[in-house]
Design a protein around this motif. Structure first.
Motif, PDB file in Angstrom:
ATOM      1  N   ARG A  75       0.840  -1.195   0.000  1.00 31.51           N
ATOM      2  CA  ARG A  75       0.000   0.000   0.000  1.00 31.51           C
ATOM      3  C   ARG A  75       0.878   1.249   0.000  1.00 31.51           C
ATOM      4  O   ARG A  75       2.073   1.189   0.265  1.00 31.51           O
ATOM      5  N   TRP A  76       0.245   2.374  -0.276  1.00 29.18           N
ATOM      6  CA  TRP A  76       0.951   3.641  -0.430  1.00 29.18           C
ATOM      7  C   TRP A  76       0.543   4.591   0.684  1.00 29.18           C
ATOM      8  O   TRP A  76      -0.645   4.812   0.914  1.00 29.18           O
ATOM      9  N   ASP A  77       1.534   5.147   1.374  1.00 27.72           N
ATOM     10  CA  ASP A  77       1.264   6.132   2.412  1.00 27.72           C
ATOM     11  C   ASP A  77       1.169   7.503   1.736  1.00 27.72           C
ATOM     12  O   ASP A  77       2.173   8.124   1.414  1.00 27.72           O
ATOM     13  N   ASP A  78      -0.045   7.961   1.530  1.00 30.44           N
ATOM     14  CA  ASP A  78      -0.273   9.184   0.757  1.00 30.44           C
ATOM     15  C   ASP A  78      -0.008  10.464   1.543  1.00 30.44           C
ATOM     16  O   ASP A  78       0.130  11.535   0.942  1.00 30.44           O
ATOM     17  N   ASP A  79       0.047  10.387   2.849  1.00 34.02           N
ATOM     18  CA  ASP A  79       0.093  11.588   3.689  1.00 34.02           C
ATOM     19  C   ASP A  79       1.534  11.977   3.996  1.00 34.02           C
ATOM     20  O   ASP A  79       2.202  11.339   4.802  1.00 34.02           O
ATOM     21  N   GLY A  82       1.894  12.497   7.535  1.00 30.83           N
ATOM     22  CA  GLY A  82       1.277  11.453   8.336  1.00 30.83           C
ATOM     23  C   GLY A  82       2.141  11.044   9.512  1.00 30.83           C
ATOM     24  O   GLY A  82       3.364  11.118   9.468  1.00 30.83           O
ATOM     25  N   LEU A  86       0.876   2.520  10.869  1.00 29.66           N
ATOM     26  CA  LEU A  86       0.317   2.323   9.531  1.00 29.66           C
ATOM     27  C   LEU A  86      -0.646   1.145   9.468  1.00 29.66           C
ATOM     28  O   LEU A  86      -1.563   1.129   8.660  1.00 29.66           O
ATOM     29  N   TRP A  91       3.956  -1.298   3.255  1.00 31.35           N
ATOM     30  CA  TRP A  91       3.635   0.071   2.862  1.00 31.35           C
ATOM     31  C   TRP A  91       4.867   0.730   2.267  1.00 31.35           C
ATOM     32  O   TRP A  91       5.974   0.559   2.777  1.00 31.35           O
ATOM     33  N   VAL A  93       6.553   4.154   2.202  1.00 29.83           N
ATOM     34  CA  VAL A  93       6.587   5.476   2.823  1.00 29.83           C
ATOM     35  C   VAL A  93       7.670   6.269   2.095  1.00 29.83           C
ATOM     36  O   VAL A  93       8.841   5.897   2.124  1.00 29.83           O
ATOM     37  N   GLU A 120       4.843  -2.483  10.359  1.00 25.36           N
ATOM     38  CA  GLU A 120       5.239  -1.342  11.198  1.00 25.36           C
ATOM     39  C   GLU A 120       6.751  -1.154  11.326  1.00 25.36           C
ATOM     40  O   GLU A 120       7.205  -0.266  12.039  1.00 25.36           O
ATOM     41  N   ARG A 223       6.087  10.427   9.550  1.00 24.70           N
ATOM     42  CA  ARG A 223       6.686   9.147   9.134  1.00 24.70           C
ATOM     43  C   ARG A 223       7.704   9.319   8.018  1.00 24.70           C
ATOM     44  O   ARG A 223       8.803   8.764   8.050  1.00 24.70           O
ATOM     45  N   SER A 224       7.316  10.094   6.989  1.00 21.53           N
ATOM     46  CA  SER A 224       8.151  10.171   5.796  1.00 21.53           C
ATOM     47  C   SER A 224       9.489  10.840   6.064  1.00 21.53           C
ATOM     48  O   SER A 224      10.439  10.663   5.302  1.00 21.53           O
TER      49      SER A 224
END
Length: 272
Positions: A75-79, A82, A86, A91, A93, A120, A223-224
């Motif tokens: 999945r993609w962390d769009d934020d 953020g 998660l 994911w 990130v 995580e 996170r990013s």
């Protein structure tokens, strides 16, 4: 034995995946490099926002499709701002223009990052800083590297001789976080040799991983801005904890990354 074999097999797969991830990140970084000049300037808030948005769009248009092809099920962390956990599974990130504000002001301290987080935990990362000519990579359990050469954190154990840094997680930090930041800088100035405050976090954290800076802390979680540096510092032999001394996780309230001989004393100063 089965669990160990499973972990070894997964680590080998991650090592193979890293080459493709690094290429994807480098290609996105090249797009930004072509948009970069030391003469870059902006003249007001609207121009700043427009330049930042344009950089993000240009980079993500290259980065996201490449990463999704490499790991279709992740999945993609769009934020970009953020924080927190998660959830299970894999994911991506990323920060398609980490230090974007530096880019649009003509400073070389920016780059592109991509980290695969599994259940995580960050398990592989690539950080490309093209204006500095540096590529940092790490796979969990396989060490951290700069341009393919292994790197190690500082061997210092005395905070009084340490170079440490901090920075904002995002613009417009909440008042309580700003108060923690300002108070912590004052306390660390009393305890360490030199303290710097700058953005982005990743550019500081790669220096911790490479042993050029001894530690970094941050209040306010994005996170990013932390996952790539956290993995690099850990794989370079460093400690990544919170101010209570517990191992850092995506759910932690704060972040400390430092040489293992300094992390407890830095955390203790920050926890006062």
């Amino acid at each position: 034995m089965i669990d160990n074999l499973h972990l070894e097999s997964r680590a080998a797969t991650d090592r193979e995946l890293l080459d493709g991830v690094t290429t994807a990140v480098a290609n996105a970084a090249q797009v930004l490099l072509e948009r970069f000049s030391a003469a870059n300037r902006v003249d007001g808030p609207r121009a700043l926002i427009d330049a930042i948005d344009a950089n993000d769009a240009a980079s993500i248009a290259v980065l996201r499709p490449a990463l999704e092809r490499l790991r279709p099920g992740a999945r993609w962390d769009d934020d970009e701002e953020g924080h927190g956990a998660l959830g299970p599974g894999e994911w991506w990130v990323t920060d398609a223009a980490e230090g974007n504000v530096n880019h649009v002001h003509g400073s070389p301290n920016w780059g592109v990052t991509a980290t695969l987080v599994r259940d995580e935990v960050p398990v592989l990362t690539a950080v490309v800083l093209p204006a500095l000519g540096q590529v940092f990579t790490a796979v969990r359990g396989d060490g951290a590297r700069l341009d393919g050469t292994p790197i190690r954190v500082s061997a210092k154990t005395d905070l009084v001789a340490a170079l440490v840094g901090t920075g904002q997680a995002k613009p417009g930090e909440a008042p309580e976080i700003r108060r923690r930041m300002s108070g912590s800088i004052d306390r660390v100035l009393d305890a360490a040799l030199l303290v710097s405050a700058s953005v982005p976090a990743t550019v500081q954290l790669v220096q911790v991983a490479a042993g050029h800076v001894d530690g970094f802390w941050q209040f306010g979680q994005v996170r990013s801005g932390l996952v790539a540096g956290a993995l690099l510092v850990e794989e370079a032999g460093g400690a990544v904890i919170d101010t209570n001394g517990a191992p850092w996780t995506l759910a932690s309230d704060d972040f400390v990354a430092a040489a293992p001989g300094l992390a407890p004393s830095l955390a203790a100063v920050l926890a006062r």
